[in-house]
Design an enzyme around this catalytic site. Sequence first.
Site, short mmCIF file in Angstrom:
data_model
loop_
_atom_site.label_atom_id
_atom_site.label_comp_id
_atom_site.label_asym_id
_atom_site.label_seq_id
_atom_site.Cartn_x
_atom_site.Cartn_y
_atom_site.Cartn_z
N LYS A 1 0.13 -3.71 12.40
CA LYS A 1 0.21 -2.26 12.44
C LYS A 1 -0.45 -1.73 11.19
CE LYS A 1 2.59 0.39 10.75
NZ LYS A 1 2.26 1.34 9.62
N SER B 1 8.58 14.56 7.15
CA SER B 1 9.39 15.42 8.02
C SER B 1 9.36 14.96 9.46
CB SER B 1 8.91 16.86 7.92
OG SER B 1 7.55 16.95 8.26
N THR C 1 3.86 3.18 13.12
CA THR C 1 4.30 4.43 12.49
C THR C 1 3.36 5.54 12.96
OG1 THR C 1 3.08 3.79 10.49
CG2 THR C 1 5.46 3.41 10.51
N THR D 1 -3.25 -6.77 4.75
CA THR D 1 -3.21 -5.55 5.53
C THR D 1 -1.90 -4.82 5.32
OG1 THR D 1 -3.29 -4.71 7.77
CG2 THR D 1 -2.36 -6.87 7.48
N ASN E 1 -0.72 13.62 6.87
CA ASN E 1 -0.15 13.22 5.59
C ASN E 1 0.49 14.38 4.82
OD1 ASN E 1 -0.62 10.24 4.94
ND2 ASN E 1 -2.51 10.90 5.94
N GLU F 1 -5.60 7.03 10.39
CA GLU F 1 -4.92 8.31 10.64
C GLU F 1 -5.92 9.43 10.88
OE1 GLU F 1 -0.73 7.62 8.29
OE2 GLU F 1 -2.40 8.53 7.20
#
Length: 407
Positions: free
Chosen positions: A179, A407, A153, A190, A402, A276
Amino acid sequence: MKIIEGGVTSPIGFKAADCAAGIKYQGRTDMAMVYSEVPCECAGTFTSNQVKAACVLWDQKIVNSGDKMQAVVVNSGIANACTGKEGFDACEATAKAVEKELSVPFNTVAVASTGVIGMQLPVDKLVAGVEAMSKTLSHDKEAGTKASQAIMTTDTINKEYAVTFEVSGKTVTVGGMSKGSGMIHPNMCTMLGFVTTDLAIDKKLMQEALSAVIKDTFNMITVDGDTSTNDTLLLMANGLAGNDVITEKGEDYDKFYEALFTVCRFLARRMAGDGEGASKLFEAKIVNAKSKDDARTLARAIVGSNLSKAAIFGCDANFGRFLCAMGYSGAEFDQNDVELFFESKAGKLQVFDHGNPLDFDEDFAVKIMKEDEVMVIADMHEGNEEATAFGCDLTYDYVKINADYRS
């Protein structure tokens, strides 16, 4: 044990495939399948979040039932969490599509999803994806790699690993893919992880090994303090290596445990470093603690602190932040026993010594902290237990990612 190139298709009898189903993303693959030529013994660990995705409940049922598992279908983009009966029906429809295409019982098909919570999955696209992937399943290493890419993702890199070892004169392989980049603070496992092996082993021993391994691998990751609704780690063993079935602990079990630990630890570190917006892997190692639980608690507190993560990002050797995190972790210790160090490929530097700050070289500290992998080491001088936690720095990009995730 030998590290080899590959992932989930490395063990004998495992195939993988991917496709672009258009579930949420456009212009990229977003579905993957892992399939064994024969039914597998299976084990799993799942999120401790009370809000569990439909796919988690589906997979728990398979693992807990004692049934075999022969395939896993994974989609990215939509999490299928907080979706009620419709979400569970999507799991069943996916599994029955595999049954139709590959002639395997639908109750041996696991499903997994990752992405936005609260959106319904487009079942027609899932079924079409299963139909497409069933025709392209392959043993090739590349097929495993593409599968690991399709489940991403916000990940920036795919995550896969494989090792081999000898049991009963047979070569056994363990391969895995995972992932995870955000919403990672697991208490069971995880985000999504899938491990395959051609080992022949008793199901109960498999589960025992997996549950033990995660304590110092996936359970030691924290990216942002959020435990996902979808955390799933599945282990499939098809026995095609031809070894004598492992039915009790001993040398053969220990070899498998080491291999499983190695694969899971690599994937865990890879996930933490790809948090991230992250620019570096941030590890905390606690040594000479009173107990294993204390060591784990202290390590996770350090890498989970936003202030610590920000200091790592800014290359600021503000050691007080790390000591502060240790202090509120819940573990009891005497600060006057503690030594604190920073370490990376650039070197190692002590900054705190038995309750006293040290006059250290700030320029050298910055040099250490500029590396892609930075470790904080705390020597507790209270016992002989240790643990390492895996995290990442906190950057501006984390908020950007985040703030517009849907979107």
